[in-house]
Design an enzyme around this catalytic site. Structure first.
Site, mmCIF file in Angstrom:
data_model
loop_
_atom_site.group_PDB
_atom_site.id
_atom_site.type_symbol
_atom_site.label_atom_id
_atom_site.label_comp_id
_atom_site.label_asym_id
_atom_site.label_seq_id
_atom_site.Cartn_x
_atom_site.Cartn_y
_atom_site.Cartn_z
ATOM 1 C CG HIS A 64 -1.987 1.021 1.183
ATOM 2 N ND1 HIS A 64 -3.239 0.824 1.693
ATOM 3 C CD2 HIS A 64 -2.002 2.290 0.691
ATOM 4 C CE1 HIS A 64 -3.979 1.903 1.510
ATOM 5 N NE2 HIS A 64 -3.233 2.810 0.918
ATOM 6 N NE ARG A 121 0.598 11.827 -3.109
ATOM 7 C CZ ARG A 121 -0.364 11.184 -2.442
ATOM 8 N NH1 ARG A 121 -1.193 10.351 -3.072
ATOM 9 N NH2 ARG A 121 -0.523 11.385 -1.152
ATOM 10 C CG ASN A 163 -4.793 8.109 -4.356
ATOM 11 O OD1 ASN A 163 -3.782 7.447 -4.586
ATOM 12 N ND2 ASN A 163 -4.976 8.765 -3.226
ATOM 13 C CG ASP A 185 -6.256 3.802 -0.465
ATOM 14 O OD1 ASP A 185 -6.809 3.484 0.596
ATOM 15 O OD2 ASP A 185 -5.235 4.512 -0.513
ATOM 16 C CG HIS A 239 -9.988 4.484 2.359
ATOM 17 N ND1 HIS A 239 -8.861 5.269 2.337
ATOM 18 C CD2 HIS A 239 -10.769 5.006 3.331
ATOM 19 C CE1 HIS A 239 -8.959 6.218 3.259
ATOM 20 N NE2 HIS A 239 -10.121 6.080 3.868
ATOM 21 C CG ASN A 256 -8.565 10.814 5.901
ATOM 22 O OD1 ASN A 256 -8.623 11.277 7.035
ATOM 23 N ND2 ASN A 256 -8.977 11.485 4.838
ATOM 24 C CG ASP A 284 -1.932 4.807 3.513
ATOM 25 O OD1 ASP A 284 -1.786 5.095 2.304
ATOM 26 O OD2 ASP A 284 -2.899 5.190 4.185
ATOM 27 C CG HIS A 340 0.164 14.953 1.183
ATOM 28 N ND1 HIS A 340 -0.719 15.140 0.140
ATOM 29 C CD2 HIS A 340 -0.315 13.894 1.873
ATOM 30 C CE1 HIS A 340 -1.698 14.244 0.205
ATOM 31 N NE2 HIS A 340 -1.461 13.459 1.250
ATOM 32 N N GLY A 389 -2.340 12.305 5.148
ATOM 33 C CA GLY A 389 -1.323 11.367 4.665
ATOM 34 C C GLY A 389 0.036 11.640 5.260
#
Ligand code: DOR
Length: 438
Positions: free
Chosen positions: A73, A77, A107, A164, A191, A291, A318, A322, A337
């Site tokens: 996971h 990006r 995502n 997710d 998710h 999250n 995960d 960012h 995140g």
């Protein structure tokens, strides 16, 4: 001139491979990017090692040698936010964190909801320092409205599907997704946070959120979402994997479903076994916003119990990079995140192994054999002829997490300054040393 039969040998390490049921000091021989043999220490293996040039021998005495770790996971990006991470930089972070395989979530921008984007990611990953497997989107553009072409995604190489970052809120869509995915024997990674209960919440709903005046994401939002997906899976079949479990209630729901033979598996991430929501009020560190949110001590206790009794199959990071400027805002304005590829091993060692909850073999199983089984990956073992993906860990080495040591393009970690035990010393991908502790 010394005769060279093998390309690399890792000598004298404590080799642990749960898939092989192997756990003692041995030498690992590598040839043509594959595991050639594992041999106990004896005159013949010593002779072979002595015949190798020094630069092709890694001395792992006192260290643990394991199959290359799998992080099922991560968020890489690319495409879309190459300022935050690229496939190449994310894989460098993976290598430094002991992961030889990562599974990237869809995502991105555009989302990985079609064959071309899967192929794009895989092509970018060709020369990277880790193997990349792709998780395709459940719904087109992750909007939760229309199913992606799941068969096409699988044909292009997707190993699972997931929306997710968000829940598949529409139960009919989730039902259809489970049915389609089961035709290809791939899991749906959920998710599990109900939007109606959790939307706009920025931290765990609790005494702490009330104290800080922040909108909460209640634990029940996760529990309800998990229960619904379990019931759908029970009804139509298919394989369900619950991502980043964060609540005691979800652990219990998964435990009961497994006892009822529902095909459900689950993962947890370090933030959910070593961070609690009361830490947020200390400095309002926006890197603690994630999250699902960090919860309470009671949730951590339940998660640890779930790890110990096998309810929780996997440990994943995960990893969610960012940009600094986006996190450098008020807590409730920051995107959720935190990065995790380079801190997961140390947190697992310090908070699960050193505290006596898991053995090294248990932890390794949750980061090799189990994710490989769930996603049908041809890695995660040191079996002869497998790809020579190997992680070597200096088990008792103490170290401090430093921002400058992150290879990720983003630095959003709440663990900077933490003192951990257990440090990756070498990561080997297909026989190539991609990280050597420097
Ligand atoms: O905190 C999170 N960040 N949770 C997710 O599920 C998505 C992730 C992201 O992509 O930033």
């Amino acid at each position: 001139m010394k005769k060279q039969i093998y390309d690399l040998v890792i000598k004298d390490g404590r080799v642990i491979d749960p898939a092989l049921g192997f756990g003692h000091v041995a030498h690992l021989f590598i040839k043509d990017g594959k595991i050639a043999k594992i041999e106990n220490d004896n005159i013949s293996s010593r002779k072979k090692i002595d015949s190798m040039p020094d630069e092709n021998v890694i001395d792992a005495a006192g260290k643990i040698v394991m199959p290359g770790l799998i992080d099922m996971h991560v968020h890489l990006r690319e495409p879309g936010r190459e300022d935050e991470e690229t496939i190449v930089s994310g894989c460098q972070a993976a290598a430094a964190g002991g992961f030889t395989t990562v599974c990237c979530m869809p995502n991105t921008d555009p989302a990985i909801d079609n064959q071309e984007t899967v192929k794009f990611v895989l092509s970018r990953a060709e020369l990277a320092d880790a193997r990349v497997y792709v998780v395709g989107a459940v719904s087109k553009m992750l909007k939760g409205e229309e199913l992606s072409e799941i068969g096409d995604l699988v044909k292009a190489g997707a190993v699972a599907i997931s929306d997710d970052g968000g829940y598949v809120q529409n139960p009919q869509l989730m039902r259809n997704a489970l049915e389609y995915a089961s035709m290809f024997n791939i899991p749906i990674i959920s998710h599990a946070e109900d939007d109606f209960l959790c939307k706009d919440g920025v931290m765990n709903e609790s005494f702490q959120s009330t104290r800080l005046g922040m909108k909460g994401r209640p634990a029940v939002g996760e529990v309800i979402a998990v229960l619904r997906d379990i019931k759908l899976c029970e009804l139509v079949g298919g394989r369900l994997h619950i991502a980043h479990v964060s609540t005691a209630g979800a652990v219990e729901a998964i435990r009961l479903a497994k006892a009822d033979c529902v095909d459900v598996t689950a993962e947890v991430c370090p933030q959910h076994f070593c961070l609690t929501d009361d830490m947020i009020g200390e400095k309002f560190d926006t890197n603690l916003r994630v999250n699902p949110p960090i919860r309470t001590k009671a949730d951590i206790d339940a998660i640890i119990k779930g790890l110990v009794d096998g309810t929780i199959d996997c440990i994943a990071s995960d990893h969610a990079p960012h940009a600094e400027e986006e996190k450098d805002v008020e807590f409730d304005q920051a995107p959720p995140g935190m990065i995790g590829l380079q801190t997961t091993v140390g947190l697992v060692k310090t908070y699960l192994i050193d505290k006596g909850y898991l053995s090294w073999a248990d932890a390794i199983r949750k980061m090799t054999q189990n994710p490989a089984r769930i996603l049908n990956l041809p890695v995660g073992t040191l079996k002869v002829d497998s790809p020579a993906d190997i992680t070597i860990i200096d088990s008792d080495k103490k170290w401090t997490v430093k921002k400058n040591d992150f290879r990720s393009k983003s630095k959003n970690s709440p663990f900077v300054g933490w003192k951990l035990s257990g440090k990756v010393s070498h990561t080997i991908l297909g026989g190539r040393v991609v990280y050597d502790g420097k």
